[in-house]
Design an enzyme around this catalytic site. Structure first.
Site, PDB file in Angstrom:
ATOM      1  N   GLY A  35    -115.893  48.446 -44.464  1.00 48.12           N
ATOM      2  CA  GLY A  35    -115.006  47.300 -44.385  1.00 48.12           C
ATOM      3  C   GLY A  35    -114.164  47.108 -45.628  1.00 48.12           C
ATOM      4  N   HIS A  38    -108.439  49.105 -46.336  1.00 42.23           N
ATOM      5  CA  HIS A  38    -107.150  49.319 -46.999  1.00 42.23           C
ATOM      6  C   HIS A  38    -106.453  50.500 -46.324  1.00 42.23           C
ATOM      7  CE1 HIS A  38    -109.201  52.637 -48.930  1.00 42.23           C
ATOM      8  NE2 HIS A  38    -110.055  51.828 -49.537  1.00 42.23           N
ATOM      9  N   HIS A  41    -108.474  53.659 -45.407  1.00 43.39           N
ATOM     10  CA  HIS A  41    -109.224  53.543 -44.153  1.00 43.39           C
ATOM     11  C   HIS A  41    -108.273  53.645 -42.952  1.00 43.39           C
ATOM     12  CE1 HIS A  41    -111.800  50.893 -46.904  1.00 43.39           C
ATOM     13  NE2 HIS A  41    -112.622  51.878 -46.577  1.00 43.39           N
ATOM     14  N   GLN A  65    -127.539  52.865 -49.148  1.00 44.39           N
ATOM     15  CA  GLN A  65    -126.806  53.777 -50.029  1.00 44.39           C
ATOM     16  C   GLN A  65    -126.438  53.138 -51.371  1.00 44.39           C
ATOM     17  OE1 GLN A  65    -123.468  54.131 -47.022  1.00 44.39           O
ATOM     18  NE2 GLN A  65    -122.223  54.326 -48.866  1.00 44.39           N
ATOM     19  N   LYS A 153    -111.173  61.394 -50.461  1.00 45.36           N
ATOM     20  CA  LYS A 153    -111.487  60.545 -51.620  1.00 45.36           C
ATOM     21  C   LYS A 153    -112.961  60.682 -52.023  1.00 45.36           C
ATOM     22  CE  LYS A 153    -111.644  56.830 -54.334  1.00 45.36           C
ATOM     23  NZ  LYS A 153    -112.851  56.180 -53.974  1.00 45.36           N
ATOM     24  N   ASP A 154    -113.852  60.732 -51.009  1.00 45.96           N
ATOM     25  CA  ASP A 154    -115.289  60.895 -51.267  1.00 45.96           C
ATOM     26  C   ASP A 154    -115.669  62.338 -50.946  1.00 45.96           C
ATOM     27  OD1 ASP A 154    -116.271  57.940 -51.749  1.00 45.96           O
ATOM     28  OD2 ASP A 154    -114.843  57.880 -50.108  1.00 45.96           O
ATOM     29  N   SER A 190    -112.013  50.084 -52.236  1.00 46.50           N
ATOM     30  CA  SER A 190    -112.388  48.671 -52.135  1.00 46.50           C
ATOM     31  C   SER A 190    -112.816  48.150 -53.498  1.00 46.50           C
ATOM     32  CB  SER A 190    -113.518  48.496 -51.122  1.00 46.50           C
ATOM     33  OG  SER A 190    -113.156  49.100 -49.898  1.00 46.50           O
ATOM     34  N   ARG A 191    -113.379  49.032 -54.331  1.00 47.88           N
ATOM     35  CA  ARG A 191    -113.880  48.607 -55.649  1.00 47.88           C
ATOM     36  C   ARG A 191    -112.750  48.330 -56.652  1.00 47.88           C
ATOM     37  NH1 ARG A 191    -118.449  52.170 -54.261  1.00 47.88           N
ATOM     38  NH2 ARG A 191    -120.311  50.849 -54.185  1.00 47.88           N
TER      39      ARG A 191
HETATM   40  P1  PAJ Z   1    -115.979  53.385 -47.382  1.00 49.86           P
HETATM   41  O1  PAJ Z   1    -116.031  53.493 -48.854  1.00 49.86           O
HETATM   42  O2  PAJ Z   1    -115.616  52.084 -46.748  1.00 49.86           O
HETATM   43  O3  PAJ Z   1    -114.974  54.482 -46.858  1.00 49.86           O
HETATM   44  C1  PAJ Z   1    -114.814  54.712 -45.484  1.00 49.86           C
HETATM   45  C2  PAJ Z   1    -113.998  55.986 -45.296  1.00 49.86           C
HETATM   46  O4  PAJ Z   1    -112.701  55.790 -45.862  1.00 49.86           O
HETATM   47  C3  PAJ Z   1    -114.624  57.174 -46.032  1.00 49.86           C
HETATM   48  O5  PAJ Z   1    -114.535  58.334 -45.231  1.00 49.86           O
HETATM   49  C4  PAJ Z   1    -113.779  57.276 -47.277  1.00 49.86           C
HETATM   50  O6  PAJ Z   1    -113.725  58.581 -47.823  1.00 49.86           O
HETATM   51  C5  PAJ Z   1    -112.422  56.858 -46.740  1.00 49.86           C
HETATM   52  N1  PAJ Z   1    -111.551  56.415 -47.837  1.00 49.86           N
HETATM   53  C6  PAJ Z   1    -111.846  55.514 -48.813  1.00 49.86           C
HETATM   54  N2  PAJ Z   1    -110.815  55.419 -49.683  1.00 49.86           N
HETATM   55  C7  PAJ Z   1    -109.859  56.279 -49.247  1.00 49.86           C
HETATM   56  C8  PAJ Z   1    -108.561  56.663 -49.721  1.00 49.86           C
HETATM   57  N3  PAJ Z   1    -108.021  56.120 -50.816  1.00 49.86           N
HETATM   58  N4  PAJ Z   1    -107.868  57.583 -49.019  1.00 49.86           N
HETATM   59  C9  PAJ Z   1    -108.393  58.156 -47.900  1.00 49.86           C
HETATM   60  N5  PAJ Z   1    -109.620  57.830 -47.403  1.00 49.86           N
HETATM   61  C10 PAJ Z   1    -110.333  56.920 -48.069  1.00 49.86           C
HETATM   62  O7  PAJ Z   1    -117.480  55.974 -47.431  1.00 49.86           O
HETATM   63  C11 PAJ Z   1    -118.041  54.992 -46.973  1.00 49.86           C
HETATM   64  O8  PAJ Z   1    -117.417  53.787 -46.755  1.00 49.86           O
HETATM   65  C12 PAJ Z   1    -119.510  55.006 -46.576  1.00 49.86           C
HETATM   66  O9  PAJ Z   1    -120.216  55.878 -47.401  1.00 49.86           O
HETATM   67  C13 PAJ Z   1    -119.754  55.357 -45.087  1.00 49.86           C
HETATM   68  C14 PAJ Z   1    -119.252  56.784 -44.763  1.00 49.86           C
HETATM   69  C15 PAJ Z   1    -119.050  54.352 -44.176  1.00 49.86           C
HETATM   70  C16 PAJ Z   1    -121.273  55.306 -44.790  1.00 49.86           C
HETATM   71  O10 PAJ Z   1    -121.778  54.063 -45.067  1.00 49.86           O
END
Ligand code: PAJ
Length: 282
Positions: A35, A38, A41, A65, A153-154, A190-191
Site C-alpha cells: 500500500g 505511488h 506501484h 517481513q 527497485k527491490d 513509500s519510505r
Molecule cells: P512494496 O514495497 O509496497 O512494493 C510493492 C511492489 O512495488 C514491489 O514489487 C516493488 O518492487 C515495487 N516497487 C516499489 N517501488 C518501486 C519503484 N520505484 N519502481 C518500480 N516498482 C516499485 O515489495 C513489497 O511491497 C513487499 O515486499 C511485497 C512484495 C508486497 C510482499 O509483502
C-alpha cells in the site's frame, strides 16, 4: 470508464473470485503491495491491466517481513487513497486482508529460499526474506495468478521470488518492471515520506553513486572492486548518508562479481535501497 473496485478482506472470498475467473477462462494478474501506493506501484498495475483480463492488487503491510526494531507500526498506511487509485486504474479486486486473517494463531509454516535470503539485504534484515517468501506464497494461493508483477527497485526480492517459483514449481509467470524515479533520480519508495528536506536532498547521492558506476561501466570498467569504490566515494561525500552495503553482483545469485550495482544506506534514520543493471541507461 471507472467500474469500481471490489474490496476483499477474506482469503476464502478471494480464492472464490479467483476460481471463478479461472473457470471463465480469464487470465489473472496479481500485483502484491504494502500500500501507500505511488507511481512505481501503479506502473506494475498498468502493465498487469494491459496483459491480463482480471487484475487483483493486494495491499497488506506484512508484519513477518519487518524486524523487531523496524518500522512496521510507523509504515505509512492510507487505505482510502489506495482504493481510490486502484479504482482509477480499473483494478478488479483489491485484496486487503487483516493481519489475523493472514496469520491466525498456530500458523507456523514459513517459506525459505536458502542462501539467497542470507546475502546483502538478507544479512542486514534477518528474517526479512522469509517473511516475503511466505506472504507471496500465500498471496499466490489466494489470488491464483497466471502472472505476478514485481519492481526491479527491490532487485533481491525479484531474484528470490523468481527462484522460489522455479524451485516450488509454482505455475506463475514473474514479470519484472523497471524502477520508477522522481525527476531528480531518486527511486520512488513509500519510505521517502520519512525524509526531511535535507535528507531528501542527500538521498540523491544513492542514484548519483549508481550513475557514476554506470558511466565507468560504459567507459569499459569491469573491475567490481573499482566500480564499488567509485560508488562508496560518492556516498562518503554526503554526511547524512551511512551505507549498509555497496556491491556489484550477479542479479540471480547476488554473488560478486556481476553487473548489477546494488546499495543500501541510512539517510538520517530512514533506510533506503537502490540498484541499477550496469550498461542500461540511467
Ligand atoms: P512494496 O514495497 O509496497 O512494493 C510493492 C511492489 O512495488 C514491489 O514489487 C516493488 O518492487 C515495487 N516497487 C516499489 N517501488 C518501486 C519503484 N520505484 N519502481 C518500480 N516498482 C516499485 O515489495 C513489497 O511491497 C513487499 O515486499 C511485497 C512484495 C508486497 C510482499 O509483502
Amino acid at each position: 470508464m471507472e467500474t469500481g473496485v471490489q474490496a476483499v478482506a477474506n482469503k476464502a472470498e478471494m480464492q472464490g473470485i479467483a476460481e471463478g475467473w479461472r473457470r471463465a477462462g480469464h487470465s489473472v494478474g496479481l500485483v502484491p503491495t504494502m500500500g501507500s501506493l505511488h507511481e512505481g506501484h501503479l506502473s506494475l498495475v498498468r502493465r498487469a491491466r494491459a496483459q491480463c483480463e482480471r487484475v487483483a492488487v493486494s495491499v497488506f503491510v506484512n508484519p513477518l517481513q519487518f524486524g523487531p526494531a523496524e518500522d512496521f507500526d510507523a509504515y505509512p498506511r492510507d487505505e482510502e487513497r489506495d482504493l481510490m487509485l486502484l479504482r482509477k486504474e480499473g483494478v478488479d479486486v483489491a485484496y486487503l486482508p487483516a493481519v489475523g486473517e493472514m496469520y491466525p494463531p498456530g500458523a507456523t509454516t514459513r517459506v525459505r529460499v536458502h542462501s539467497l535470503d542470507e546475502k546483502l539485504e538478507g544479512a542486514h534484515r534477518p528474517g526479512h526474506f522469509e517473511g516475503v517468501a511466505t506472504i507471496v506464497t500465500k498471496l499466490f494461493n489466494a489470488a491464483r495468478p497466471n502472472r505476478a508483477y514485481f519492481g526491479q527497485k527491490d532487485a533481491q526480492q525479484v531474484a528470490l521470488i523468481a527462484r522460489m517459483t522455479r524451485d516450488l514449481d509454482m505455475d506463475v509467470e514473474v514479470v519484472v518492471l523497471p524502477t520508477v524515479r522522481d525527476p531528480d533520480g531518486v527511486a520512488l519508495s513509500s519510505r521517502n515520506a520519512y525524509l526531511t528536506e535535507d535528507e531528501r536532498r542527500a538521498a540523491r547521492s544513492l542514484v548519483g553513486a549508481l550513475r557514476v558506476a554506470n558511466e565507468a561501466f560504459g567507459e569499459g570498467e569491469r573491475d567490481a572492486t573499482r566500480l564499488r569504490r567509485r560508488m562508496v566515494d560518492v556516498l562518503a561525500a554526503e554526511p547524512l548518508v551511512r551505507p549498509d552495503y555497496v556491491e556489484v553482483v550477479d542479479p540471480a545469485t547476488f554473488d560478486s562479481p556481476g553487473t548489477l550495482a546494488v546499495l543500501a544506506a541510512r539517510v538520517g534514520r530512514t533506510r533506503l535501497i537502490d540498484n541499477h543493471p550496469l550498461g542500461q541507461p540511467l
